[in-house]
Design a protein around this motif. Structure first.
Motif, short mmCIF file in Angstrom:
data_model
loop_
_atom_site.label_atom_id
_atom_site.label_comp_id
_atom_site.label_asym_id
_atom_site.label_seq_id
_atom_site.Cartn_x
_atom_site.Cartn_y
_atom_site.Cartn_z
N VAL A 1 0.85 -1.19 0.00
CA VAL A 1 0.00 0.00 0.00
C VAL A 1 0.88 1.24 0.00
O VAL A 1 1.68 1.45 0.91
CB VAL A 1 -0.95 0.02 1.21
N GLN A 2 0.74 2.06 -1.04
CA GLN A 2 1.44 3.33 -1.15
C GLN A 2 0.44 4.46 -0.89
O GLN A 2 -0.61 4.51 -1.52
CB GLN A 2 2.06 3.48 -2.54
N TRP A 3 0.78 5.34 0.04
CA TRP A 3 -0.18 6.34 0.49
C TRP A 3 0.01 7.68 -0.20
O TRP A 3 1.13 8.20 -0.25
CB TRP A 3 -0.08 6.54 2.00
N ILE A 4 -1.07 8.21 -0.78
CA ILE A 4 -1.11 9.60 -1.22
C ILE A 4 -1.37 10.45 0.01
O ILE A 4 -2.23 10.15 0.83
CB ILE A 4 -2.22 9.81 -2.27
N GLU A 5 -0.59 11.52 0.16
CA GLU A 5 -0.71 12.37 1.35
C GLU A 5 -2.14 12.87 1.52
O GLU A 5 -2.78 13.33 0.57
CB GLU A 5 0.23 13.56 1.24
N SER A 6 -2.64 12.76 2.75
CA SER A 6 -3.98 13.22 3.07
C SER A 6 -3.87 14.59 3.72
O SER A 6 -3.61 14.71 4.93
CB SER A 6 -4.67 12.22 4.01
N ALA A 7 -4.07 15.63 2.92
CA ALA A 7 -3.86 16.99 3.39
C ALA A 7 -5.19 17.73 3.56
O ALA A 7 -6.24 17.27 3.11
CB ALA A 7 -2.97 17.75 2.41
N ASP A 8 -5.12 18.90 4.18
CA ASP A 8 -6.30 19.76 4.33
C ASP A 8 -6.42 20.60 3.06
O ASP A 8 -6.22 21.82 3.07
CB ASP A 8 -6.14 20.64 5.57
N ASP A 9 -6.75 19.93 1.96
CA ASP A 9 -6.75 20.57 0.65
C ASP A 9 -8.15 20.73 0.06
O ASP A 9 -8.30 21.16 -1.08
CB ASP A 9 -5.88 19.78 -0.34
N GLY A 10 -9.17 20.38 0.85
CA GLY A 10 -10.54 20.52 0.37
C GLY A 10 -10.99 19.45 -0.59
O GLY A 10 -12.12 19.50 -1.08
N LEU A 11 -10.13 18.45 -0.86
CA LEU A 11 -10.46 17.41 -1.83
C LEU A 11 -11.00 16.18 -1.09
O LEU A 11 -10.33 15.16 -0.96
CB LEU A 11 -9.22 17.05 -2.66
N SER A 12 -12.22 16.28 -0.63
CA SER A 12 -12.80 15.22 0.19
C SER A 12 -12.90 13.90 -0.57
O SER A 12 -12.64 12.83 -0.01
CB SER A 12 -14.18 15.64 0.70
N GLY B 1 -15.06 14.05 -14.45
CA GLY B 1 -16.33 14.62 -14.86
C GLY B 1 -16.99 15.43 -13.77
O GLY B 1 -17.80 16.30 -14.05
N LYS B 2 -16.66 15.16 -12.51
CA LYS B 2 -17.17 15.92 -11.37
C LYS B 2 -16.23 17.10 -11.14
O LYS B 2 -15.08 16.92 -10.74
CB LYS B 2 -17.23 15.03 -10.12
N PRO B 3 -16.68 18.34 -11.40
CA PRO B 3 -15.77 19.49 -11.32
C PRO B 3 -15.04 19.62 -9.99
O PRO B 3 -13.88 20.05 -9.97
CB PRO B 3 -16.70 20.69 -11.58
N LEU B 4 -15.70 19.27 -8.89
CA LEU B 4 -15.05 19.37 -7.58
C LEU B 4 -13.80 18.50 -7.47
O LEU B 4 -12.98 18.70 -6.57
CB LEU B 4 -16.04 18.96 -6.48
N ARG B 5 -13.65 17.55 -8.39
CA ARG B 5 -12.55 16.59 -8.29
C ARG B 5 -11.43 16.83 -9.30
O ARG B 5 -10.48 16.05 -9.37
CB ARG B 5 -13.09 15.16 -8.44
N ARG B 6 -11.52 17.88 -10.09
CA ARG B 6 -10.54 18.10 -11.15
C ARG B 6 -9.10 18.18 -10.64
O ARG B 6 -8.17 17.73 -11.31
CB ARG B 6 -10.88 19.37 -11.94
N ALA B 7 -8.90 18.75 -9.46
CA ALA B 7 -7.53 18.96 -8.95
C ALA B 7 -6.86 17.66 -8.51
O ALA B 7 -5.65 17.65 -8.24
CB ALA B 7 -7.55 19.96 -7.79
N GLU B 8 -7.61 16.57 -8.42
CA GLU B 8 -7.03 15.31 -7.95
C GLU B 8 -5.99 14.73 -8.92
O GLU B 8 -5.12 13.95 -8.51
CB GLU B 8 -8.13 14.28 -7.71
N ALA B 9 -6.07 15.09 -10.19
CA ALA B 9 -5.12 14.56 -11.16
C ALA B 9 -3.67 14.86 -10.76
O ALA B 9 -2.78 14.02 -10.92
CB ALA B 9 -5.41 15.13 -12.55
N ALA B 10 -3.44 16.04 -10.21
CA ALA B 10 -2.08 16.42 -9.81
C ALA B 10 -1.54 15.52 -8.71
O ALA B 10 -0.33 15.22 -8.67
CB ALA B 10 -2.06 17.88 -9.36
N LEU B 11 -2.42 15.08 -7.81
CA LEU B 11 -1.99 14.15 -6.75
C LEU B 11 -1.48 12.85 -7.35
O LEU B 11 -0.49 12.28 -6.87
CB LEU B 11 -3.15 13.86 -5.80
N HIS B 12 -2.15 12.36 -8.39
CA HIS B 12 -1.76 11.10 -9.00
C HIS B 12 -0.47 11.24 -9.80
O HIS B 12 0.38 10.34 -9.79
CB HIS B 12 -2.91 10.59 -9.87
N ILE B 13 -0.30 12.37 -10.48
CA ILE B 13 0.94 12.58 -11.22
C ILE B 13 2.13 12.56 -10.26
O ILE B 13 3.15 11.91 -10.54
CB ILE B 13 0.88 13.92 -11.99
N ARG B 14 1.99 13.23 -9.12
CA ARG B 14 3.09 13.22 -8.14
C ARG B 14 3.34 11.82 -7.59
O ARG B 14 4.49 11.41 -7.38
CB ARG B 14 2.79 14.20 -7.00
#
Length: 292
Positions: free
Chosen positions: A64-75, A97-110
């Protein structure tokens, strides 16, 4: 030969590496109305239920590799299934497709940069696909559900990224069901349990997909409709740790018994506050990076 580090399209293999993200402060501060969470939403209980799922996944032998769980508003970022998928050639980063989730792509790239997984391409603009709409029929054939979250422009973009690697993309129309505000993915209607075994909700599954799978020799288990309805579809959301070794939300005994009768081992965890309330099950909460 150097061991493979990525590639999750072959469902005949056990889960070997997976991304997860804890609900954390982003969920703790979430507005349930904004995120379309139900009345059972409870961030404290949701965090405990997520930890139990992570324990089960880790005890299966998966890294299990963890993506950091930050206070970034991305629930919804705990639903790591959706912003990308991984082939043996590299990762494809999607556009939600859900606009509230668009910023999550950057988490995956990192995350892929840190793991040394190459990124084959990334969707942008009006082209949207969520990986919850993506089903590997076999390692060379990807089905994508066309609906509220994944559009034709996005499907065409994924097909263009994968074509040089000999992977074909097939599109199947999804029904309206309860409308675009809710989350109906293709994987809301089918959960692979082994290489050619799946649990389905037949009333909403695209007929053309059903016919294609049957023609390829798949065995399709019809999930109890009343449990699907009672769970808003989450009784069908089953994570395959390895062929016929599964994890599902507790509380749906007829669905569990159906899979056990087909020779499956089924582990359960409580998911009312995490999964039922937030519209995502154990598959949604995991992003397979390697099956090997």
């Amino acid at each position: 030969m150097t061991p493979a580090t990525h590639g999750a399209e072959d469902r005949s293999k056990p889960l070997a590496r997976v991304l997860m993200r804890a609900p954390g402060p982003a969920m703790a501060g979430a507005d349930p109305a904004q995120w379309h969470y139900g009345p059972g939403f409870d961030p404290v209980r949701a965090a405990a239920q997520h930890a139990e799922l992570a324990r089960i996944v880790a005890e299966s032998g998966a890294d299990v590799q963890w993506i950091e769980s930050a206070d970034d508003g991305l629930s919804d970022a705990m639903f790591v299934q959706d912003p990308s998928f991984v082939t043996r050639h590299g990762a494809v980063v999607l556009n939600m497709g859900k606009p509230l989730r668009r910023a999550e792509a950057a988490l995956h790239i990192r995350a892929y940069e840190a793991l040394g997984v190459p990124v084959l391409g990334q969707l942008a603009g009006e082209a949207t696909v969520e990986s919850g709409d993506c089903l590997w029929i076999d390692p060379q054939t990807l089905a994508i559900g066309r609906g509220a979250r994944s559009n034709q422009a996005g499907i065409d973009a994924v097909a263009a990224i994968l074509a040089p690697h000999g992977i074909r993309v097939l599109a199947y129309d999804l029904p309206y069901w309860t409308g675009p505000a809710a989350c109906l993915h293709l994987m809301s209607l089918i959960s692979p349990l082994a290489e050619k075994l799946a649990l389905i909700h037949a009333p909403l599954l695209p007929y053309a997909l059903w016919a294609a799978l049957k023609a390829r020799g798949w065995e399709l288990l019809h999930a109890p409709v009343e449990e699907f309805t009672a769970s808003n579809g989450l009784s069908l959301n089953v994570l395959m740790l390895k062929p016929r070794d599964l994890v599902m939300i507790d509380g749906f005994p007829r669905t569990r018994a159906l899979m056990e009768a087909a020779g499956c081992r089924v582990q359960v965890f409580e998911g009312d506050a995490l999964c039922i309330a937030c519209e995502g099950g154990p598959t949604c909460l995991t992003r397979p990076v390697l099956r090997a």
